[in-house]
Design a protein around this motif. Structure first.
Motif, PDB file in Angstrom:
ATOM      1  N   THR A  65       0.833  -1.188   0.000  1.00  0.00           N
ATOM      2  CA  THR A  65       0.000   0.000   0.000  1.00  0.00           C
ATOM      3  C   THR A  65       0.870   1.240   0.000  1.00  0.00           C
ATOM      4  O   THR A  65       1.870   1.319   0.704  1.00  0.00           O
ATOM      5  N   ALA A  66       0.471   2.210  -0.800  1.00  0.00           N
ATOM      6  CA  ALA A  66       1.160   3.495  -0.798  1.00  0.00           C
ATOM      7  C   ALA A  66       0.841   4.217   0.500  1.00  0.00           C
ATOM      8  O   ALA A  66      -0.210   3.977   1.090  1.00  0.00           O
ATOM      9  N   PRO A  67       1.682   5.101   0.944  1.00  0.00           N
ATOM     10  CA  PRO A  67       2.948   5.373   0.294  1.00  0.00           C
ATOM     11  C   PRO A  67       4.002   4.331   0.672  1.00  0.00           C
ATOM     12  O   PRO A  67       3.909   3.710   1.726  1.00  0.00           O
ATOM     13  N   ASN A  98      -2.798   3.548  -5.748  1.00  0.00           N
ATOM     14  CA  ASN A  98      -2.295   3.638  -4.372  1.00  0.00           C
ATOM     15  C   ASN A  98      -1.731   2.329  -3.850  1.00  0.00           C
ATOM     16  O   ASN A  98      -1.703   2.083  -2.648  1.00  0.00           O
TER      17      ASN A  98
ATOM     18  N   GLN B  97      -6.200  -4.085   3.183  1.00  0.00           N
ATOM     19  CA  GLN B  97      -5.544  -3.498   2.011  1.00  0.00           C
ATOM     20  C   GLN B  97      -4.340  -2.660   2.439  1.00  0.00           C
ATOM     21  O   GLN B  97      -3.285  -2.669   1.796  1.00  0.00           O
ATOM     22  N   ILE B  98      -4.502  -1.952   3.505  1.00  0.00           N
ATOM     23  CA  ILE B  98      -3.425  -1.073   3.965  1.00  0.00           C
ATOM     24  C   ILE B  98      -2.296  -1.897   4.559  1.00  0.00           C
ATOM     25  O   ILE B  98      -1.117  -1.618   4.323  1.00  0.00           O
TER      26      ILE B  98
END
Lengths: 273, 511
Positions: A65-67, A98, B97-98
């Motif tokens: 995942t960005a960043p 992202n 997702q993160i």
């Protein structure tokens, strides 16, 4: 079993990429199994007076995942990275969607400031944004700004003193700056919510009994706190009790089983003690 | 206009006397809270008690009473299949997702509660946002700020309910409870939040249609209504993003009438306590706190319900009796008390009083004693035209009765007059008339012993004592031009007959 899988994913999501550049010539170094990187050859930009290189990150693991936090350091204290923060960290938030998909690549232009024009060996460490956020949250737990909760796979969690309330919730209630009777009201309601996680939803009698107990518990909290604070405290108890997916699913089952019902106000005394 | 409405309601009430649920003279209030979308049982409970606190504060009391009548609070709980799960899964999916490791989703899962109406979880979220480097803003926003997906999900769930409106079957036991409340003598104040308004819409249909309850006996307050059809005052903020989202889906929401500010405590702007009962959020239009506006709606609707007109009548309305006779009296309330009055919370008492020249009395149902005032729990009492009057003329007593209702709460009892004005007139015949028992004693050898009379009036100034007739004037009756003289004093007659040396004393026989 699910927790073991999660831990396994954790080890993959911490990305360490190391490569070195020697004497203005890029020489790829060992990269982690999850990510491969490569720097392009350095190009001196006379306008900016920096040595520029393109860092290519190839994701060989799960999506990132960005960043992406890219920490670049060198073995030459006189060499710095343009645009980096105090920790030598630069960010790439420009990932399409992202995220850096599994197998995808990202490129970041790195500009080295090298006033002595001496050789240097940079080291890159890449951390996905999610990991950085997780570290922030964990640090907030460490300071007490966020609650430290039991997240075991058990519906009820540990209850060493067998008072019907999860031990971590006991600890959190005890730490509140509220009065003793206020904390007692919260414990009463915490016990109700704990019961809701394991209630037999096929038994109308049991459901009615618990609903009445919740009515008493909520009434008790409202009797001992100002209304606005009572609502906050109740939501807090609910939040820390229903803090994992399986607890949420069990709690939802209880609430669904109450659908279409009428909950009468209890008669008698609201507070247990 | 309001009076006209209520008069019409009264007329409708009379017309509906033959319906399944005739109009009652109600003696209490039931506040039924219909909860909002995504509410747990505890959320609904909290909203119910927040409503109670608001009403208590508005009335300046710690009692659950309005105008001395009990106010009880119930919850009609409704939830939608999957809303809570959907919201939780939305959070878990974003957290995953993160942080694909799953640690974020597992260890900090509780933060999903911030999606559901703010509160402390929102406080934690706000703290995380303020503690996180700006470079991670995109992630904290993605994880913690109320995602459009969630407001959309809540709006969508509401829209689904709108499109597949609840039926009477969905009301289930709530319908039965409303029936029981009506039978128990309660006026009903329906308070609905969010999706609860869809059920209140149905409840209004039921009460006015199937149950044929006069509209004066129930009232509604709509909060963040999910339907444009309204039955009472409503509150809808311009910054209620859940209802706004519903408007985009259904196009069928009422106009907003509050301009409450956006607050980080509840970014969706939809929470019952967090927004609409918030004493710190002020409506830009009126300058009033949201909670004050809600309180005004609650108390105005209670006042409307309390405006019912119950009348009391006594039967028979007028009676003529002989002195000493008794008369059973009965009070009739219109409309009648509910058939299954909730005696756990409500006490009714009939207060009888008498005044007039007869000086009649009632029998106290508890002590059996005779008294000019008496309290009964049943609408029946026995009047006695027994007490004396000395004028020797006919008398009249006025009977009055009122019905008081009282409730007991927090160790205190309050009461009010529910209805009064019930009157009756009781007249008595000539006070000589009646049956008398006593004895006579002769001092010169004539008869001594028991002697009874049944006195009737046979002429304007003539009485029959049975063996002989007498002429009377006031309290004196004479036989044979004065051979026998009777003197009436209250319920006692004394007599003297000179030629037989007899003196007698007689008292009235009470029927």
């Amino acid at each position: 079993m699910e927790m073991l899988k999660n831990k396994s994913r954790l080890s993959l999501s911490v990305l360490l990429i190391t490569m070195t550049l020697g004497s203005n010539t890029a020489r790829p170094q060992t990269a982690s199994a999850a990510v491969a990187t490569s720097f392009s050859g350095l190009v001196y930009n006379r306008t900016t007076q920096t040595y520029n290189s393109v860092l290519t990150i190839t994701n060989k693991g799960p999506a990132l995942t960005a960043p992406l936090g890219i920490f670049i350091s060198t073995n030459n204290s006189s060499v710095t990275v343009s645009g980096a923060n105090d920790q030598g960290e630069i960010f790439d938030s420009q990932l399409p969607g992202n995220s850096l998909a599994s197998g995808g690549t990202a490129q970041v232009t790195v500009a080295f400031v090298n006033p002595t024009k001496t050789s240097f060996v940079p080291t890159a460490r890449v951390i996905a944004g999610g990991q950085m956020l997780l570290q922030v949250l964990q640090s907030l737990v460490g300071t007490g700004a966020l609650p430290k909760l039991d997240t075991s796979s058990s519906l009820t969690g540990p209850d060493a003193n067998q008072n019907g309330i999860r031990d971590d919730i006991d600890t959190l209630i005890a730490a509140l700056p509220d009065t003793a009777v206020q904390r007692a009201a919260l414990s009463q309601e915490a016990r109700n919510l704990q019961n809701s996680l394991t209630i037999d939803t096929s038994s109308p009698t049991t459901l009615l009994s618990l609903a009445t107990s919740i009515d008493r518990g909520v009434d008790c909290v409202y009797q001992r706190y100002p209304a606005a604070m009572a609502n906050d405290r109740l939501k807090w108890i609910q939040m820390i009790t229903v803090n994992t997916m399986i607890r949420s699913q069990a709690y939802n089952a209880f609430n669904l089983s109450m659908n279409g019902s009428v909950i009468h106000s209890h008669t008698g005394v609201a507070c247990d003690g | 206009m309001a009076k006209l409405t209520r008069s019409l309601a009264a007329v409708i009430g009379i017309l509906c006397m033959t319906s399944a649920w005739a109009s009652n003279c109600d003696v209490g209030f039931k506040v039924i809270f219909f909860n909002g979308v995504g509410n747990t049982v505890e959320d609904a409970e909290s909203s119910k008690f927040a409503t109670r606190a608001a009403i208590r504060d508005a009335l300046g009391t710690v009692f659950d009473a309005y105008d001395s009548q009990p106010v009880l609070y119930d919850i009609a709980y409704n939830t939608t299949q999957g809303t809570l799960n959907d919201v939780a899964e939305t959070f878990a999916m974003r957290a995953q997702q993160i942080d694909p490791s799953g640690v974020l989703a597992n260890n900090f899962f509780y933060l999903y509660w911030s999606y559901l109406g703010g509160g402390p979880s929102q406080g934690y979220a706000n703290q995380i946002i303020s503690s996180t480097p700006s470079s991670l803003t995109v992630l904290t926003n993605a994880l913690l700020t109320l995602p459009q997906a969630v407001t959309g999900l809540l709006s969508q769930d509401l829209g689904t309910l709108v499109n597949a409106a609840p039926t009477y079957a969905d009301l289930g036991m709530q319908q039965a409870t409303m029936n029981a409340d009506i039978a128990g003598g309660y006026l009903q104040l329906l308070v609905a939040h969010s999706q609860g308004n869809l059920f209140v819409d149905l409840a209004n249909n039921y009460l006015s249609g199937t149950a044929a309850i006069p509209i004066a006996q129930y009232a509604t307050v709509h909060v963040a209504p999910a339907t444009a059809r309204l039955f009472g005052p409503w509150m809808l903020s311009t910054n209620d993003f859940v209802i706004n989202g519903l408007g985009l889906i259904s196009g069928n929401i009422p106009s907003s009438n509050l301009a409450l500010p956006v607050t980080t405590a509840d970014p969706a702007g939809h929470g019952y306590s967090e927004i609409y009962l918030n004493e710190s959020l002020y409506d830009h239009n009126t300058g009033l706190a949201a909670r004050t506006i809600a309180q005004n709606h609650f108390t105005q609707q209670l006042a409307y319900l309390d405006n019912q007109q119950c009348q009391l009548q006594v039967s028979p309305p007028s009676t003529t009796v002989n002195p000493g006779d008794s008369v059973p009296l009965s009070a009739t309330l219109t409309p009648a008390l509910a058939p299954n009055l909730d005696t756990n919370h409500i006490t009714v008492k009939y207060k009888w009083s008498v005044s007039g020249t007869i000086g009649g009395t009632f029998t106290d149902p508890l002590t059996g004693a005779l008294a000019p005032t008496v309290v009964t729990t049943q609408p029946n009492v026995k009047y006695h035209a027994f007490n004396a009057y000395s004028s020797g003329q006919s008398g009249t007593d006025q009977i009055g009765v009122e019905l008081d209702v009282s409730t007991f709460d927090n160790g205190a009892t309050t009461s009010k007059v529910l209805a009064k004005g019930g009157v009756a007139t009781i007249s008595t015949e000539n006070p000589w008339v009646g049956s008398w028992v006593g004895s006579t004693v002769s001092s010169c050898g004539s008869y001594s012993g028991p002697q009874d009379f049944t006195i009737t009036q046979i002429g304007p100034d003539t009485l029959s004592f049975g063996p002989y007739d007498a002429t009377f004037s006031g309290n004196t009756a004479t036989v044979g031009g004065g051979i026998v003289v009777f003197t009436l004093s209250g319920n006692t007659i004394s007599g003297y007959e000179a030629d037989s040396c007899q003196r007698g004393t007689y008292t009235r026989v009470v029927q």
